[in-house]
Design a protein around this motif. Structure first.
Motif, PDB file in Angstrom:
ATOM      1  N   ALA A 135      58.559  80.971  94.177  1.00 54.30           N
ATOM      2  CA  ALA A 135      57.697  81.817  93.551  1.00 54.30           C
ATOM      3  C   ALA A 135      56.198  81.746  94.091  1.00 54.30           C
ATOM      4  CB  ALA A 135      57.622  81.278  91.998  1.00 54.30           C
ATOM      5  N   TYR A 136      56.085  80.388  94.532  1.00 52.61           N
ATOM      6  CA  TYR A 136      54.684  79.976  95.013  1.00 52.61           C
ATOM      7  C   TYR A 136      54.612  79.885  96.508  1.00 52.61           C
ATOM      8  CZ  TYR A 136      53.237  78.955  90.291  1.00 52.61           C
ATOM      9  OH  TYR A 136      52.841  79.052  88.847  1.00 52.61           O
ATOM     10  N   GLY A 137      55.564  80.450  97.054  1.00 55.15           N
ATOM     11  CA  GLY A 137      55.653  80.674  98.728  1.00 55.15           C
ATOM     12  C   GLY A 137      55.565  79.250  99.519  1.00 55.15           C
ATOM     13  N   LEU A 138      55.976  78.070  98.756  1.00 52.40           N
ATOM     14  CA  LEU A 138      56.029  76.994  99.505  1.00 52.40           C
ATOM     15  C   LEU A 138      56.778  76.798 100.754  1.00 52.40           C
ATOM     16  CD1 LEU A 138      55.844  74.689  96.318  1.00 52.40           C
ATOM     17  CD2 LEU A 138      53.853  75.966  97.533  1.00 52.40           C
ATOM     18  N   ASP A 139      56.148  77.236 101.945  1.00 51.80           N
ATOM     19  CA  ASP A 139      56.944  77.197 103.282  1.00 51.80           C
ATOM     20  C   ASP A 139      56.535  76.001 103.818  1.00 51.80           C
ATOM     21  OD1 ASP A 139      54.323  77.797 103.804  1.00 51.80           O
ATOM     22  OD2 ASP A 139      54.636  79.623 104.489  1.00 51.80           O
ATOM     23  N   ASN A 140      55.797  75.233 103.121  1.00 55.12           N
ATOM     24  CA  ASN A 140      55.411  73.799 103.741  1.00 55.12           C
ATOM     25  C   ASN A 140      56.444  72.554 103.374  1.00 55.12           C
ATOM     26  OD1 ASN A 140      54.345  73.967 101.235  1.00 55.12           O
ATOM     27  ND2 ASN A 140      52.617  72.652 101.468  1.00 55.12           N
ATOM     28  N   LEU A 141      57.693  73.159 102.327  1.00 47.96           N
ATOM     29  CA  LEU A 141      58.693  72.339 102.119  1.00 47.96           C
ATOM     30  C   LEU A 141      59.986  72.479 102.325  1.00 47.96           C
ATOM     31  CD1 LEU A 141      59.167  70.387  99.723  1.00 47.96           C
ATOM     32  CD2 LEU A 141      59.500  72.188  97.846  1.00 47.96           C
ATOM     33  N   ILE A 142      60.615  71.488 102.700  1.00 47.78           N
ATOM     34  CA  ILE A 142      61.780  71.718 103.206  1.00 47.78           C
ATOM     35  C   ILE A 142      62.861  70.766 102.432  1.00 47.78           C
ATOM     36  CG2 ILE A 142      63.500  71.317 105.348  1.00 47.78           C
ATOM     37  CD1 ILE A 142      60.802  71.101 107.037  1.00 47.78           C
ATOM     38  N   PHE A 143      63.791  71.387 102.091  1.00 45.45           N
ATOM     39  CA  PHE A 143      64.850  70.659 101.290  1.00 45.45           C
ATOM     40  C   PHE A 143      66.033  70.318 102.267  1.00 45.45           C
ATOM     41  CE2 PHE A 143      64.010  72.225  96.486  1.00 45.45           C
ATOM     42  CZ  PHE A 143      62.981  71.324  96.596  1.00 45.45           C
ATOM     43  N   VAL A 144      66.639  69.098 102.508  1.00 39.01           N
ATOM     44  CA  VAL A 144      67.593  68.707 103.280  1.00 39.01           C
ATOM     45  C   VAL A 144      68.903  68.352 102.360  1.00 39.01           C
ATOM     46  CG1 VAL A 144      68.245  67.509 105.315  1.00 39.01           C
ATOM     47  CG2 VAL A 144      66.009  68.218 105.081  1.00 39.01           C
ATOM     48  N   ILE A 145      69.863  68.982 102.564  1.00 37.98           N
ATOM     49  CA  ILE A 145      71.109  68.934 101.693  1.00 37.98           C
ATOM     50  C   ILE A 145      72.052  67.956 102.668  1.00 37.98           C
ATOM     51  CG2 ILE A 145      73.039  69.580 100.088  1.00 37.98           C
ATOM     52  CD1 ILE A 145      69.881  70.518  99.651  1.00 37.98           C
ATOM     53  N   ASP A 146      72.261  66.727 102.381  1.00 40.29           N
ATOM     54  CA  ASP A 146      73.208  65.888 102.975  1.00 40.29           C
ATOM     55  C   ASP A 146      74.662  66.314 102.314  1.00 40.29           C
ATOM     56  OD1 ASP A 146      74.701  63.846 104.277  1.00 40.29           O
ATOM     57  OD2 ASP A 146      73.990  62.350 103.242  1.00 40.29           O
ATOM     58  N   ARG A 147      75.257  67.276 103.264  1.00 40.19           N
ATOM     59  CA  ARG A 147      76.336  68.083 102.652  1.00 40.19           C
ATOM     60  C   ARG A 147      77.769  67.143 103.277  1.00 40.19           C
ATOM     61  NH1 ARG A 147      79.839  69.763  99.509  1.00 40.19           N
ATOM     62  NH2 ARG A 147      80.602  71.924  99.513  1.00 40.19           N
ATOM     63  N   ASN A 148      77.910  65.879 102.620  1.00 40.49           N
ATOM     64  CA  ASN A 148      79.008  65.082 103.101  1.00 40.49           C
ATOM     65  C   ASN A 148      80.494  65.428 102.241  1.00 40.49           C
ATOM     66  OD1 ASN A 148      78.872  63.536 100.660  1.00 40.49           O
ATOM     67  ND2 ASN A 148      77.390  62.114 101.612  1.00 40.49           N
ATOM     68  N   HIS A 149      80.204  66.207 101.232  1.00 43.86           N
ATOM     69  CA  HIS A 149      81.301  67.036 100.636  1.00 43.86           C
ATOM     70  C   HIS A 149      81.933  65.967  99.448  1.00 43.86           C
ATOM     71  CE1 HIS A 149      81.768  70.454 102.704  1.00 43.86           C
ATOM     72  NE2 HIS A 149      81.333  69.804 103.813  1.00 43.86           N
ATOM     73  N   PHE A 150      81.228  64.862  99.120  1.00 39.92           N
ATOM     74  CA  PHE A 150      81.940  63.877  98.307  1.00 39.92           C
ATOM     75  C   PHE A 150      80.616  63.663  97.213  1.00 39.92           C
ATOM     76  CE2 PHE A 150      84.613  62.633 101.612  1.00 39.92           C
ATOM     77  CZ  PHE A 150      85.902  62.334 100.695  1.00 39.92           C
ATOM     78  N   GLN A 151      81.115  63.490  95.984  1.00 33.89           N
ATOM     79  CA  GLN A 151      79.993  63.170  94.948  1.00 33.89           C
ATOM     80  C   GLN A 151      80.607  61.961  94.315  1.00 33.89           C
ATOM     81  OE1 GLN A 151      79.474  66.076  91.921  1.00 33.89           O
ATOM     82  NE2 GLN A 151      78.008  64.954  90.695  1.00 33.89           N
ATOM     83  N   ALA A 152      80.191  60.620  94.404  1.00 34.68           N
ATOM     84  CA  ALA A 152      80.765  59.510  93.888  1.00 34.68           C
ATOM     85  C   ALA A 152      82.109  59.238  94.544  1.00 34.68           C
ATOM     86  CB  ALA A 152      80.687  59.389  92.228  1.00 34.68           C
ATOM     87  N   ASN A 153      83.205  59.179  93.634  1.00 37.53           N
ATOM     88  CA  ASN A 153      84.397  58.938  94.002  1.00 37.53           C
ATOM     89  C   ASN A 153      85.392  60.223  94.014  1.00 37.53           C
ATOM     90  OD1 ASN A 153      84.364  59.138  91.307  1.00 37.53           O
ATOM     91  ND2 ASN A 153      85.639  57.266  91.064  1.00 37.53           N
ATOM     92  N   MET A 154      84.815  61.252  94.191  1.00 39.43           N
ATOM     93  CA  MET A 154      85.525  62.433  94.255  1.00 39.43           C
ATOM     94  C   MET A 154      84.977  63.454  95.085  1.00 39.43           C
ATOM     95  SD  MET A 154      86.261  63.790  90.322  1.00 39.43           S
ATOM     96  CE  MET A 154      87.239  65.024  90.782  1.00 39.43           C
ATOM     97  N   ARG A 155      85.774  64.463  95.630  1.00 42.95           N
ATOM     98  CA  ARG A 155      85.236  65.531  96.481  1.00 42.95           C
ATOM     99  C   ARG A 155      84.446  66.699  95.990  1.00 42.95           C
ATOM    100  NH1 ARG A 155      86.768  65.928 101.838  1.00 42.95           N
ATOM    101  NH2 ARG A 155      88.349  64.459 102.495  1.00 42.95           N
ATOM    102  N   THR A 156      83.299  67.025  96.225  1.00 43.75           N
ATOM    103  CA  THR A 156      82.435  68.034  95.408  1.00 43.75           C
ATOM    104  C   THR A 156      83.363  69.138  95.080  1.00 43.75           C
ATOM    105  OG1 THR A 156      81.501  69.173  97.538  1.00 43.75           O
ATOM    106  CG2 THR A 156      80.412  67.197  96.487  1.00 43.75           C
ATOM    107  N   GLU A 157      84.077  69.641  95.890  1.00 43.11           N
ATOM    108  CA  GLU A 157      84.867  70.913  95.500  1.00 43.11           C
ATOM    109  C   GLU A 157      85.989  70.751  94.584  1.00 43.11           C
ATOM    110  OE1 GLU A 157      83.117  73.810  97.044  1.00 43.11           O
ATOM    111  OE2 GLU A 157      82.243  71.952  97.145  1.00 43.11           O
ATOM    112  N   ASP A 158      86.431  69.314  94.276  1.00 38.22           N
ATOM    113  CA  ASP A 158      87.416  69.264  93.268  1.00 38.22           C
ATOM    114  C   ASP A 158      86.772  68.905  92.101  1.00 38.22           C
ATOM    115  OD1 ASP A 158      89.425  69.071  95.128  1.00 38.22           O
ATOM    116  OD2 ASP A 158      89.135  67.286  95.531  1.00 38.22           O
TER     117      ASP A 158
END
Length: 287
Positions: free
Chosen positions: A166-189
């Motif tokens: 909404a504020y055009g923050l093209d100076n900001l980068i979100f990097v997602i560490d997509r290792n497919h796990f959340q704590a002791n489970m797979r994210t997709e499960d």
């Protein structure tokens, strides 16, 4: 692609040493080793090639910013800051000691750490606020926020994406560490996240998806910054939990580990393989 990766031999060497630091911190109380190992290449690349931040310009208003929202990955950040001269190596031996601030989550008493984190979903908003302030001031600083994939279950993350666009923050980068796990489970499960590219794009972001362990792909993605004028930049980095230690890679039970000294010795042998010289848990590897 493989030949291009050879250009990053020094970066790879730094990342290997950072992984050693992480292994050594996974005893005497332990640490979140799996997710820390998945984030190493991202953090090392950002500090060595992309971000304008060094131990000598922390008070410079023109420096860049990195916020580690997935704060339990802080061993990867500690290790990187140590290798690049922000943090003295001997302080890592005080991990979890009341004599220092080297703990399970980031602490701003440690040079190079921008903000306390650990409460997932918190730092995207903080990073967005910093990026907005820099925009208002007309500054060119880059702001990077590293998030976990499981962290995306927090509604505040998506609110940040909406407001950033909404504020055009093209100076900001979100990097997602997509290792497919959340704590002791797979994210997709647990709570399926895919299709992530389309979800971020539907919120207005400009998105790139890469192999988070390939320095060539990291270079190509971040060299294209800003991805699109007036849009939040999002990098989805596919990674491997426990990267560098095949015996614990992609294992749900290797989320948080507190290894014995003999187990640490064995993991270091595994990490360095044929390049390892004689070592014990009390002796640094001779390189």
């Amino acid at each position: 692609m493989e030949n291009k990766e050879h250009q990053y031999q020094e970066t790879q060497a730094i990342a290997l040493r950072v992984r050693e630091h992480i292994v050594r911190m996974s005893t005497a109380g332990g640490c979140f080793i799996g997710a820390s190992l998945s984030a190493v290449d991202l953090i090392v690349f950002l500090y060595t090639e992309f971000l304008n931040v060094t131990p000598f310009n922390l008070n410079d208003p023109n420096r860049d910013y990195l916020f580690l929202s997935k704060g339990h990955d802080v061993p990867a950040l500690y290790g990187t800051l140590t290798e690049l001269g922000f943090l003295q190596k001997e302080r890592l031996s005080k991990h979890l000691s009341s004599d220092d601030h080297v703990y399970w989550h980031p602490n701003t008493n440690i040079p190079g750490i921008e903000f306390h984190s650990g409460s997932l979903g918190h730092l995207p908003s903080v990073a967005m606020g910093v990026a907005m302030d820099l925009k208002i001031c007309g500054s060119d600083n880059k702001v990077v926020c590293i998030m976990g994939d499981g962290e995306l279950n927090e509604g505040s993350c998506w609110e940040s994406v909406l407001v950033a666009n909404a504020y055009g923050l093209d100076n900001l980068i979100f990097v997602i560490d997509r290792n497919h796990f959340q704590a002791n489970m797979r994210t997709e499960d647990l709570i399926p996240l895919e299709p992530l590219i389309q979800k971020f794009e539907s919120f207005g972001a400009a998105v790139k998806r890469i192999n988070g362990h390939s320095y060539t792909e990291l270079h190509d993605a971040f060299n294209a910054y800003p991805f699109q004028k007036g849009k939040l930049n999002v990098v989805i980095a596919d990674t491997v939990r426990g990267k560098g230690l095949p015996s614990i890679e992609e294992r749900a039970d290797r989320w948080f580990c507190n290894f014995s000294a003999p187990e640490i010795d064995q993991l270091l042998l595994e990490l360095y393989g044929e390049h390892t010289t004689s070592l014990t848990s009390e002796t640094l590897i001779v390189r």
